[in-house]
Structure formats: structure tokens, C-alpha cells
Design a protein around this motif. Sequence first.
Motif, short mmCIF file in Angstrom:
data_model
loop_
_atom_site.label_atom_id
_atom_site.label_comp_id
_atom_site.label_asym_id
_atom_site.label_seq_id
_atom_site.Cartn_x
_atom_site.Cartn_y
_atom_site.Cartn_z
N UNK A 1 -7.82 -6.35 0.54
CA UNK A 1 -6.77 -6.33 1.53
C UNK A 1 -6.92 -7.11 2.69
N UNK A 2 -7.95 -7.42 3.39
CA UNK A 2 -7.69 -7.99 4.96
C UNK A 2 -8.03 -9.38 4.95
N UNK A 3 -8.60 -10.31 3.55
CA UNK A 3 -8.75 -11.21 3.11
C UNK A 3 -7.34 -11.86 2.45
N UNK A 4 -6.22 -11.28 1.78
CA UNK A 4 -5.23 -11.58 1.38
C UNK A 4 -4.80 -12.60 1.55
N UNK A 5 -4.13 -12.46 3.15
CA UNK A 5 -3.57 -13.47 4.08
C UNK A 5 -3.65 -15.02 3.54
N UNK A 6 -5.56 -15.25 3.49
CA UNK A 6 -6.22 -16.33 3.89
C UNK A 6 -5.89 -16.70 2.26
N UNK A 7 -6.07 -16.19 1.06
CA UNK A 7 -5.72 -16.07 -0.43
C UNK A 7 -4.21 -16.60 -0.58
N UNK A 8 -3.29 -16.19 0.13
CA UNK A 8 -1.97 -16.81 0.46
C UNK A 8 -1.28 -17.36 0.57
N UNK A 9 -2.54 -17.97 2.16
CA UNK A 9 -1.76 -19.58 2.53
C UNK A 9 -2.66 -20.65 1.85
N UNK A 10 -3.30 -20.53 0.62
CA UNK A 10 -3.87 -21.47 -0.18
C UNK A 10 -2.69 -21.61 -1.28
N UNK A 11 -2.22 -20.93 -1.25
CA UNK A 11 -1.46 -20.79 -1.86
C UNK A 11 -0.81 -21.15 -1.37
N UNK A 12 0.32 -21.54 -0.58
CA UNK A 12 1.39 -21.42 0.31
C UNK A 12 1.08 -23.38 0.70
N UNK A 13 -0.31 -23.31 1.47
CA UNK A 13 -0.48 -25.07 1.05
C UNK A 13 -0.33 -25.74 0.20
N UNK A 14 -1.08 -25.83 -1.03
CA UNK A 14 -1.15 -26.28 -2.03
C UNK A 14 -0.13 -25.92 -3.12
N UNK A 15 0.22 -26.99 -4.17
CA UNK A 15 1.58 -26.38 -4.94
C UNK A 15 0.99 -26.49 -5.84
N UNK A 16 -0.99 -26.82 -6.49
CA UNK A 16 -0.87 -26.16 -8.05
C UNK A 16 -2.01 -25.24 -7.30
N UNK A 17 -2.21 -24.58 -6.55
CA UNK A 17 -3.14 -23.72 -6.48
C UNK A 17 -2.19 -22.05 -6.54
N UNK A 18 -2.72 -20.84 -7.47
CA UNK A 18 -1.55 -19.76 -7.54
C UNK A 18 -3.03 -18.76 -7.17
N UNK A 19 -2.34 -17.01 -7.00
CA UNK A 19 -2.44 -16.18 -6.05
C UNK A 19 -2.48 -15.57 -6.73
N UNK A 20 -3.08 -14.54 -6.50
CA UNK A 20 -3.24 -12.79 -6.73
C UNK A 20 -3.47 -12.04 -5.64
N UNK A 21 -3.05 -10.81 -6.12
CA UNK A 21 -3.24 -9.75 -4.88
C UNK A 21 -4.15 -8.73 -5.60
N UNK A 22 -4.91 -7.76 -4.11
CA UNK A 22 -5.27 -7.24 -4.97
C UNK A 22 -7.01 -6.54 -4.60
N UNK A 23 -7.81 -5.16 -5.07
CA UNK A 23 -8.56 -4.70 -4.23
C UNK A 23 -9.62 -4.74 -5.46
N UNK A 24 -10.61 -5.05 -5.37
CA UNK A 24 -11.51 -5.38 -6.50
C UNK A 24 -12.32 -4.07 -6.26
N UNK A 25 -13.17 -3.39 -8.08
CA UNK A 25 -13.36 -2.31 -7.91
C UNK A 25 -14.78 -1.83 -7.24
N UNK A 26 -15.02 -3.15 -6.75
CA UNK A 26 -17.05 -3.07 -5.85
C UNK A 26 -16.93 -2.91 -4.62
N UNK A 27 -15.50 -2.87 -3.46
CA UNK A 27 -15.23 -3.22 -2.84
C UNK A 27 -15.12 -1.84 -2.64
#
Length: 268
Positions: free
Chosen positions: A40-66
Motif C-alpha cells: 500500500x505505501x507504494x500504491x500511489x506510484x502504481x496508480x500514477x503510472x496508470x493515470x499518466x499512460x492510457x495503455x498502462x493499467x494497475x491493480x491494488x493489493x499486498x503481496x504475500x511476501x511483504x
Amino acid sequence: MFIDSHCHINFPELVVRLPDILGKMHENQVSHALCVSVNLPDFPQVLDLAHRYPHIYASVGVHPDYEDTPEPSVEQLVALAADPKIVAIGETGLDYFRLSGDLEWQRERFRTHIRASRLTAKPLIIHTRSAAQDTIRIMQEEGAAPEAGGVGGVMHCFTESLEVAEAAIALGFYISLSGIVTFKSAKDLQAVARAIPLERMLIETDSPYLAPVPHRGKMNEPGLVRHVAEFIADLRGIPVAEVAHHTTANFFRLFNIEAPAAHEDSLA
């Protein structure tokens, strides 16, 4: 055209090269990519990329290794997934390879993601390693399958047996193959790649990891996903265009994304 259904281009080693990475996607006919959240701390970066580029999509979640990271709640995942560029819940699942001891927290986190998937009607991105039996069991118990009221999803970077692949497919899930399938040692996974229906297959890089042959050992990136498709085509003795056709259509179908007109024409 190819689609990278799972990458981490927000990671520091890739995001600093983003213009080059996007250019190489275009050169290699990789039209879209899904940038996958791992915490979740890095999720805003993931979402920002998806907003900046129409051909990039994103997910939201927390990996089991973290392990040492803020724990998501169902309500939090549902709220974050409301953004239209968020097309999936995850990466989630179970990993008994990297972590040991009492992993009940990992199983509870997995259940949280499945419940958020059901509430948002957005598919799951599932990571499983050395935990296939518990992964399938929890998917069944929590109703992840469409026939149980869930949305289904994808078993990402699949490395399990054909039996596990068939169990996941029976639950309405797709199987995503990464660069691992190109490794000489991956004979069992290659057998899976030959056997599963193309209608249930996706391809991915999981970049910056697991670069496919002939780039093994180097940093991976979305443009290299075409090597995964080409290898699978050779394995199955079919044109690479057929692998591209199915994995592209499957991506748009699974993640409920309207295919661009150019894709619809190429898939006709």
C-alpha cells in the motif's frame, strides 16, 4: 500485438528508464501492460503510472511476501479499487517458499483480497509458491470462482503442476506464463504450456525479474514478453500470431477492458 499482463514498472530500477521502456514496448508490438501493486505505501506510484499512460493499467493489493507492511482491510481495498484504471485485486496469494513459521497472517490476508474481489467485481491476481494446496482450498472456501459468486482471475507467473493448473482453470481462472517457461530446466512448466487451452492463457514478464531466453540474467521489461509468446508458439507448433490473438483477447476479457478498435480488427 502482445500484452504484458503482469509487471512492476514502478520499481526504482525500471521507473528511471520509463521512456526507454515504453519505447521498447512499442518496438516489440507490446500494446498494453498491467502494473501490479505489491504494497500500500507504494500504491500511489502504481496508480500514477496508470493515470499518466492510457495503455498502462494497475491493480491494488499486498503481496504475500511483504510481512512488515501495513495490512490491508477489505474496506480499504474496495475504496482504492474504485478508480477506473484499477482493473484487478492483488497481487495476493500464498508463498511458503520464502517465509516460514506461523503463516496464518498470510492466509488471512489472502482471504481479505478475495472478499474485496467479490465486492468490487474485479478479478484476482494470485501468486502461489510451495503453497498450491492451501491456495486452491482458500479460493474454494472464499468463493473466488465465478460460479460461486466470485470474479475469477489469474494464477500469475505460474510454476505449478498441470494438475494445479487444471484445478485453477476449473475455478474459472486463467494461467499466466512468464519467462520461466523459456528456461531449459522448466520441462514440467513447458508441459503445462503445451496442455492448457489457449483460451485460458495469459503471458507476462513479472519484470524486472525473470527475463526470458535469450535475455536470461538481465533486467526484464515489458517489451520482452514477445519472447514468451514466441517460445510458447514453438512449443505448441502454432504461429505466434495465434498465441498473441488469444492472450490479448483473454487479457481484455478477464480485466473487463474494452479492446481498442485496432485490436478488435486484428482479433477478428
